[in-house]
Motif scaffolding. Structure first.
Motif, PDB file in Angstrom:
ATOM      1  N   GLU A   1     -13.944  21.202  80.126  1.00 52.15           N
ATOM      2  CA  GLU A   1     -14.830  20.756  79.048  1.00 52.15           C
ATOM      3  C   GLU A   1     -14.135  19.703  78.194  1.00 52.15           C
ATOM      4  N   THR A   2     -14.907  18.752  77.697  1.00 49.16           N
ATOM      5  CA  THR A   2     -14.413  17.786  76.723  1.00 49.16           C
ATOM      6  C   THR A   2     -15.172  17.991  75.417  1.00 49.16           C
ATOM      7  N   VAL A   3     -14.477  18.322  74.346  1.00 54.32           N
ATOM      8  CA  VAL A   3     -15.068  18.454  73.016  1.00 54.32           C
ATOM      9  C   VAL A   3     -14.668  17.236  72.201  1.00 54.32           C
ATOM     10  N   SER A   4     -15.641  16.590  71.577  1.00 57.11           N
ATOM     11  CA  SER A   4     -15.388  15.373  70.811  1.00 57.11           C
ATOM     12  C   SER A   4     -15.246  15.676  69.327  1.00 57.11           C
ATOM     13  N   ILE A   5     -14.244  15.062  68.696  1.00 55.23           N
ATOM     14  CA  ILE A   5     -14.011  15.190  67.263  1.00 55.23           C
ATOM     15  C   ILE A   5     -14.350  13.850  66.614  1.00 55.23           C
ATOM     16  N   MET A   6     -15.280  13.874  65.654  1.00 54.26           N
ATOM     17  CA  MET A   6     -15.680  12.660  64.954  1.00 54.26           C
ATOM     18  C   MET A   6     -15.490  12.833  63.451  1.00 54.26           C
ATOM     19  N   GLY A   7     -15.507  11.713  62.727  1.00 50.34           N
ATOM     20  CA  GLY A   7     -15.370  11.748  61.281  1.00 50.34           C
ATOM     21  C   GLY A   7     -14.814  10.431  60.779  1.00 50.34           C
ATOM     22  N   PRO A   8     -14.898  10.195  59.476  1.00 44.91           N
ATOM     23  CA  PRO A   8     -14.416   8.933  58.897  1.00 44.91           C
ATOM     24  C   PRO A   8     -12.904   8.806  58.985  1.00 44.91           C
ATOM     25  N   SER A   9     -12.412   7.578  58.870  1.00 40.41           N
ATOM     26  CA  SER A   9     -10.972   7.344  58.885  1.00 40.41           C
ATOM     27  C   SER A   9     -10.298   8.141  57.769  1.00 40.41           C
ATOM     28  N   GLY A  10      -9.163   8.751  58.098  1.00 46.06           N
ATOM     29  CA  GLY A  10      -8.417   9.496  57.100  1.00 46.06           C
ATOM     30  C   GLY A  10      -8.821  10.950  56.959  1.00 46.06           C
ATOM     31  N   CYS A  11      -9.756  11.419  57.803  1.00 46.05           N
ATOM     32  CA  CYS A  11     -10.211  12.808  57.660  1.00 46.05           C
ATOM     33  C   CYS A  11      -9.339  13.790  58.429  1.00 46.05           C
ATOM     34  N   GLY A  12      -8.386  13.294  59.210  1.00 47.01           N
ATOM     35  CA  GLY A  12      -7.450  14.192  59.885  1.00 47.01           C
ATOM     36  C   GLY A  12      -7.621  14.306  61.379  1.00 47.01           C
TER      37      GLY A  12
ATOM     38  N   ILE B   1     -19.838  18.223  70.066  1.00 44.01           N
ATOM     39  CA  ILE B   1     -19.297  17.307  69.061  1.00 44.01           C
ATOM     40  C   ILE B   1     -18.974  18.090  67.801  1.00 44.01           C
ATOM     41  N   ILE B   2     -17.770  17.917  67.282  1.00 40.24           N
ATOM     42  CA  ILE B   2     -17.354  18.506  66.012  1.00 40.24           C
ATOM     43  C   ILE B   2     -17.166  17.359  65.028  1.00 40.24           C
ATOM     44  N   THR B   3     -17.836  17.433  63.881  1.00 42.36           N
ATOM     45  CA  THR B   3     -17.719  16.389  62.863  1.00 42.36           C
ATOM     46  C   THR B   3     -16.886  16.915  61.706  1.00 42.36           C
ATOM     47  N   LEU B   4     -15.812  16.208  61.381  1.00 44.15           N
ATOM     48  CA  LEU B   4     -14.973  16.607  60.253  1.00 44.15           C
ATOM     49  C   LEU B   4     -15.574  16.062  58.971  1.00 44.15           C
ATOM     50  N   ALA B   5     -15.520  16.881  57.923  1.00 46.17           N
ATOM     51  CA  ALA B   5     -16.113  16.513  56.641  1.00 46.17           C
ATOM     52  C   ALA B   5     -15.427  15.294  56.054  1.00 46.17           C
ATOM     53  N   ASP B   6     -16.165  14.555  55.229  1.00 46.12           N
ATOM     54  CA  ASP B   6     -15.632  13.396  54.523  1.00 46.12           C
ATOM     55  C   ASP B   6     -14.401  13.812  53.733  1.00 46.12           C
TER      56      ASP B   6
ATOM     57  N   LEU C   1      -4.545  21.846  57.570  1.00 47.26           N
ATOM     58  CA  LEU C   1      -3.827  20.576  57.578  1.00 47.26           C
ATOM     59  C   LEU C   1      -4.035  19.884  56.242  1.00 47.26           C
ATOM     60  N   SER C   2      -2.934  19.486  55.605  1.00 45.92           N
ATOM     61  CA  SER C   2      -3.041  18.817  54.309  1.00 45.92           C
ATOM     62  C   SER C   2      -1.917  17.800  54.156  1.00 45.92           C
ATOM     63  N   ILE C   3      -2.122  16.876  53.203  1.00 47.17           N
ATOM     64  CA  ILE C   3      -1.098  15.898  52.876  1.00 47.17           C
ATOM     65  C   ILE C   3      -1.194  15.584  51.391  1.00 47.17           C
ATOM     66  N   GLU C   4      -0.051  15.640  50.722  1.00 48.73           N
ATOM     67  CA  GLU C   4       0.038  15.353  49.291  1.00 48.73           C
ATOM     68  C   GLU C   4      -1.004  16.150  48.500  1.00 48.73           C
ATOM     69  N   GLY C   5      -1.164  17.403  48.866  1.00 53.16           N
ATOM     70  CA  GLY C   5      -2.074  18.296  48.145  1.00 53.16           C
ATOM     71  C   GLY C   5      -3.540  18.131  48.500  1.00 53.16           C
ATOM     72  N   ARG C   6      -3.861  17.211  49.408  1.00 55.72           N
ATOM     73  CA  ARG C   6      -5.259  16.991  49.804  1.00 55.72           C
ATOM     74  C   ARG C   6      -5.543  17.702  51.115  1.00 55.72           C
ATOM     75  N   THR C   7      -6.515  18.605  51.116  1.00 58.21           N
ATOM     76  CA  THR C   7      -6.868  19.373  52.305  1.00 58.21           C
ATOM     77  C   THR C   7      -7.698  18.538  53.262  1.00 58.21           C
ATOM     78  N   LEU C   8      -7.245  18.502  54.511  1.00 62.12           N
ATOM     79  CA  LEU C   8      -7.993  17.809  55.553  1.00 62.12           C
ATOM     80  C   LEU C   8      -8.751  18.812  56.434  1.00 62.12           C
ATOM     81  N   LEU C   9      -8.086  19.880  56.814  1.00 63.59           N
ATOM     82  CA  LEU C   9      -8.700  20.953  57.596  1.00 63.59           C
ATOM     83  C   LEU C   9      -8.383  22.283  56.952  1.00 63.59           C
TER      84      LEU C   9
END
Length: 217
Positions: free
Chosen positions: A29-40, A202-207, A10-18
């Protein structure tokens, strides 16, 4: 009835999110996705349910109950989505809101039975004719969840559904949601900023300022 994501990019304007993000969510099962705003986080949910906003580039495969739904239109993916806002129709009664989600072709008797069961499960058995505007925030949230489930989703996505509730109500609604997911044996993916909302893995998306933006557990 598992939800499986394979090599999601997943990317936007050349910036990779995933980058090559893979995940399997088991039944119930419930898997939680966490991370800062704008990380995707929310954009990932958009890709999964088929409503990704314009401007994003995305690839990767999505399987629901072993069926590849990657290229199916939103309405044929059988993926339910619950937002932080309840989005109940103000011109319909509570019962009519629930009826709106039911699959077509059901007899009148079965429709009434399923609506009654949903109201009972939500702890609101006498609210069929109630005006949504008369409900408390917690009641509206419960009806919104039951409406989503009446559509018979094979997987469930939750986009910060607890964020607008006060602390006490938030805790009670969280418990109700997770218990319902387990009872109905539906795989669920939850996006949140609050660690207290998480249940299980819990899955944490990188900054997003990181060079790769790769997801990690």
């Amino acid at each position: 009835m598992s939800l499986e994501l394979i090599d999601i990019n997943l990317s936007i304007e050349g910036r990779t999110l995933l980058h090559d993000f893979s995940l399997t969510v088991a039944n119930g099962e419930t898997v939680s996705i966490m991370g800062p705003s704008g990380c995707g986080k929310s954009s990932l949910l958009g890709y999964l349910c088929g409503s990704l906003a314009p401007g994003f580039k995305a690839s990767g495969e999505i399987y629901v109950r072993a069926e590849n739904v990657t290229h199916l239109p939103m309405e044929k993916r059988h993926i339910g989505l619950l937002f932080q806002d309840d989005l109940l129709f103000p011109h319909m009664s509570v019962g009519e809101n629930l009826a709106f989600a039911l699959p077509r072709g059901l007899s009148r008797k079965i429709r009434q039975e399923r609506i009654s069961q949903a109201l009972e499960s939500a702890g609101l058995p006498d609210f069929h004719n109630a005006d949504p505007a008369s409900l408390s925030g917690g009641q509206r949230s419960r009806i919104s969840l039951m409406r989503t489930l009446l559509a018979e989703p094979r997987a469930l996505l939750l986009d910060e559904p607890f964020s607008r509730l006060d602390a006490d109500l938030r805790q009670r609604f969280r418990s109700f949601v997770f218990e319902t997911i387990r009872e109905q044996n539906i795989p669920a993916l939850l996006v949140t900023h609050d660690m207290q909302d998480c249940n299980g893995r819990i899955i944490t998306l990188a900054d997003t300022h990181a060079k790769t933006g790769v997801a990690h557990a």
